[in-house]
Write a protein that holds these residues in place. Structure first.
Motif, mmCIF file in Angstrom:
data_model
loop_
_atom_site.group_PDB
_atom_site.id
_atom_site.type_symbol
_atom_site.label_atom_id
_atom_site.label_comp_id
_atom_site.label_asym_id
_atom_site.label_seq_id
_atom_site.Cartn_x
_atom_site.Cartn_y
_atom_site.Cartn_z
ATOM 1 N N ASP A 97 21.928 -53.179 3.550
ATOM 2 C CA ASP A 97 22.187 -53.592 4.886
ATOM 3 C C ASP A 97 21.616 -52.394 5.832
ATOM 4 N N TYR A 98 21.698 -52.810 7.181
ATOM 5 C CA TYR A 98 21.254 -51.738 7.819
ATOM 6 C C TYR A 98 21.709 -51.516 9.287
ATOM 7 N N LEU A 99 22.788 -50.683 9.664
ATOM 8 C CA LEU A 99 23.600 -50.596 10.706
ATOM 9 C C LEU A 99 23.094 -49.504 11.732
ATOM 10 N N VAL A 100 23.039 -49.837 13.009
ATOM 11 C CA VAL A 100 22.342 -48.819 14.019
ATOM 12 C C VAL A 100 23.385 -48.188 14.777
ATOM 13 N N LYS A 101 23.192 -47.115 14.862
ATOM 14 C CA LYS A 101 24.258 -46.110 15.521
ATOM 15 C C LYS A 101 23.947 -46.300 17.131
ATOM 16 N N PRO A 102 24.967 -46.147 17.947
ATOM 17 C CA PRO A 102 26.269 -45.786 17.399
ATOM 18 C C PRO A 102 27.115 -47.174 16.974
ATOM 19 N N PHE A 103 28.155 -47.262 16.067
ATOM 20 C CA PHE A 103 28.850 -48.286 15.589
ATOM 21 C C PHE A 103 30.269 -47.945 15.553
ATOM 22 N N HIS A 104 31.115 -48.947 15.405
ATOM 23 C CA HIS A 104 32.623 -49.030 15.418
ATOM 24 C C HIS A 104 32.882 -48.698 13.934
ATOM 25 N N LEU A 105 33.860 -47.783 13.546
ATOM 26 C CA LEU A 105 34.177 -47.809 12.125
ATOM 27 C C LEU A 105 34.484 -48.896 11.377
ATOM 28 N N SER A 106 35.384 -49.443 12.087
ATOM 29 C CA SER A 106 35.749 -50.772 11.491
ATOM 30 C C SER A 106 34.685 -51.755 11.251
ATOM 31 N N GLU A 107 33.566 -51.699 11.763
ATOM 32 C CA GLU A 107 32.562 -52.825 11.419
ATOM 33 C C GLU A 107 31.678 -51.922 10.250
ATOM 34 N N LEU A 108 31.720 -50.934 10.204
ATOM 35 C CA LEU A 108 31.144 -50.033 9.163
ATOM 36 C C LEU A 108 31.711 -50.507 7.987
ATOM 37 N N TYR A 109 33.022 -50.462 8.024
ATOM 38 C CA TYR A 109 33.822 -50.619 6.666
ATOM 39 C C TYR A 109 33.692 -52.133 6.220
ATOM 40 N N ALA A 110 33.662 -52.896 7.041
ATOM 41 C CA ALA A 110 33.382 -54.373 6.925
ATOM 42 C C ALA A 110 32.204 -54.604 6.133
ATOM 43 N N ARG A 111 31.138 -54.059 6.610
ATOM 44 C CA ARG A 111 29.846 -53.815 5.877
ATOM 45 C C ARG A 111 29.819 -53.465 4.432
ATOM 46 N N ILE A 112 30.357 -52.150 4.341
ATOM 47 C CA ILE A 112 30.519 -51.783 3.055
ATOM 48 C C ILE A 112 31.369 -52.601 2.073
ATOM 49 N N THR A 113 32.488 -53.129 2.473
ATOM 50 C CA THR A 113 33.107 -54.017 1.647
ATOM 51 C C THR A 113 32.218 -55.224 1.160
ATOM 52 N N SER A 114 31.758 -55.926 2.216
ATOM 53 C CA SER A 114 30.826 -57.089 2.296
ATOM 54 C C SER A 114 29.596 -56.726 1.022
ATOM 55 N N ILE A 115 28.956 -55.452 0.888
ATOM 56 C CA ILE A 115 27.911 -55.125 0.190
ATOM 57 C C ILE A 115 28.694 -55.164 -0.999
ATOM 58 N N ILE A 116 29.615 -54.516 -1.429
ATOM 59 C CA ILE A 116 30.482 -54.215 -2.586
ATOM 60 C C ILE A 116 30.920 -55.792 -3.206
ATOM 61 N N ARG A 117 31.341 -56.568 -2.278
ATOM 62 C CA ARG A 117 31.583 -57.682 -2.999
ATOM 63 C C ARG A 117 30.397 -58.774 -3.414
ATOM 64 N N ARG A 118 29.212 -58.485 -2.686
ATOM 65 C CA ARG A 118 28.040 -59.260 -3.336
ATOM 66 C C ARG A 118 27.586 -58.500 -4.537
ATOM 67 N N ARG A 119 27.741 -57.277 -4.613
ATOM 68 C CA ARG A 119 27.125 -56.759 -5.703
ATOM 69 C C ARG A 119 27.922 -56.600 -6.852
ATOM 70 N N GLN A 120 29.273 -56.513 -6.765
ATOM 71 C CA GLN A 120 30.166 -56.600 -7.928
ATOM 72 C C GLN A 120 30.775 -57.795 -8.299
ATOM 73 N N PHE A 121 31.037 -58.232 -7.184
ATOM 74 C CA PHE A 121 32.020 -59.619 -7.466
ATOM 75 C C PHE A 121 31.545 -60.936 -7.081
ATOM 76 N N GLY A 123 30.134 -61.910 -4.249
ATOM 77 C CA GLY A 123 30.476 -62.586 -3.150
ATOM 78 C C GLY A 123 31.779 -62.815 -2.813
ATOM 79 N N SER A 124 32.741 -62.549 -3.749
ATOM 80 C CA SER A 124 34.093 -63.111 -3.803
ATOM 81 C C SER A 124 34.681 -61.666 -3.825
ATOM 82 N N ASP A 125 36.169 -61.744 -3.353
ATOM 83 C CA ASP A 125 37.160 -60.763 -3.447
ATOM 84 C C ASP A 125 37.865 -60.601 -4.877
ATOM 85 N N ARG A 126 37.957 -61.879 -5.566
ATOM 86 C CA ARG A 126 38.412 -62.107 -6.638
ATOM 87 C C ARG A 126 37.653 -61.763 -8.138
ATOM 88 N N ILE A 127 38.229 -61.213 -9.072
ATOM 89 C CA ILE A 127 37.927 -60.979 -10.272
ATOM 90 C C ILE A 127 38.506 -61.972 -11.473
#
Length: 225
Positions: A97-121, A123-127
């Motif tokens: 993903d690519y996030l342009v500065k400036p950004f809200h930290l809440s959006e940053l965190y949402a994008r981080i968790t989305s990346i991890i869901r896609r890569r590890q789970f 696209g889901s929150d559940r294992i």
């Protein structure tokens, strides 16, 4: 989650670090290309937040290094460069993903968790693993649909092993992933044994099979018998 923040702007790095720590994550920080290179070479991260303009190097070269080494780290570029061709280049090199500065930290965190869901789970929150189920977002563990309560570190450790099923995880690797790089300097990793012992007891008391297998002299792996 273990996150590396590669950002040379001190105030922004501090703000991101404080926000992510408050959300219960383990974070390392790098202000230079060389320091980030060394950390990436030594450790695995769930996500790398990568600034492109560093005082001693180009952030895109760190992205190339991650891909060349076939590392599992997710990569979120955070940059003031907002030209379309810059974003296309970063994504085409393998950034998630690519996030342009400036950004809200809440959006940053949402994008981080989305990346991890896609890569590890996927696209889901559940294992789900047989009778065992983890919701990574709600931080909830269930055995045969009944909730089992864990401390935050126990939950993170169980999640780490479940996302690395069948892999041998050394005690030092588990300690560093859950407690940060300072854990690598510990005299021993007996506390990992204690945490895994507690996790096993809580799971088996709830009717779960014991999927932790001790690998003598190395660590553990999470696998069916």
């Amino acid at each position: 989650m273990k996150i590396l923040i590669v950002e040379d702007e001190e105030s922004l790095q501090k703000s991101i670090h404080q926000y992510l720590i408050a959300e219960g994550n383990v974070c390392d920080c790098s202000s230079t290309y060389n320091d980030a290179y060394q950390k990436i070479a030594l450790y695995d991260y769930d996500c790398v937040l990568l600034d492109l303009t560093l005082p001693d190097g180009e952030g895109l070269n760190l992205l190339k290094f991650i891909k060349k080494m076939n590392k599992p780290d997710g990569v979120l570029i955070i940059s003031a460069r907002d030209a379309v061709d810059q974003r296309i280049e970063g994504l085409s090199l393998g950034a998630d993903d690519y996030l342009v500065k400036p950004f809200h930290l809440s959006e940053l965190y949402a994008r981080i968790t989305s990346i991890i869901r896609r890569r590890q789970f996927n696209g889901s929150d559940r294992i789900v693993f047989n009778e065992l189920e983890i919701d990574s977002h709600a931080m909830e563990v269930k055995v045969n649909s009944h909730t089992v309560y864990f401390t935050r570190k126990e939950f993170d450790l169980l999640l780490y092993f479940m996302t690395n099923k069948s892999k041998v995880i050394s005690k030092s690797a588990a300690a560093v992933h859950i407690w940060g790089n300072d854990a690598d300097m510990a005299d021993s990793f007996d506390f990992i044994y204690t945490h895994i012992k507690n996790i096993r007891k809580k799971l088996t008391d709830a009717g779960c099979k014991d999927y932790f297998h001790s690998i003598y002299g190395v660590g553990y792996k999470f696998v069916e018998s």
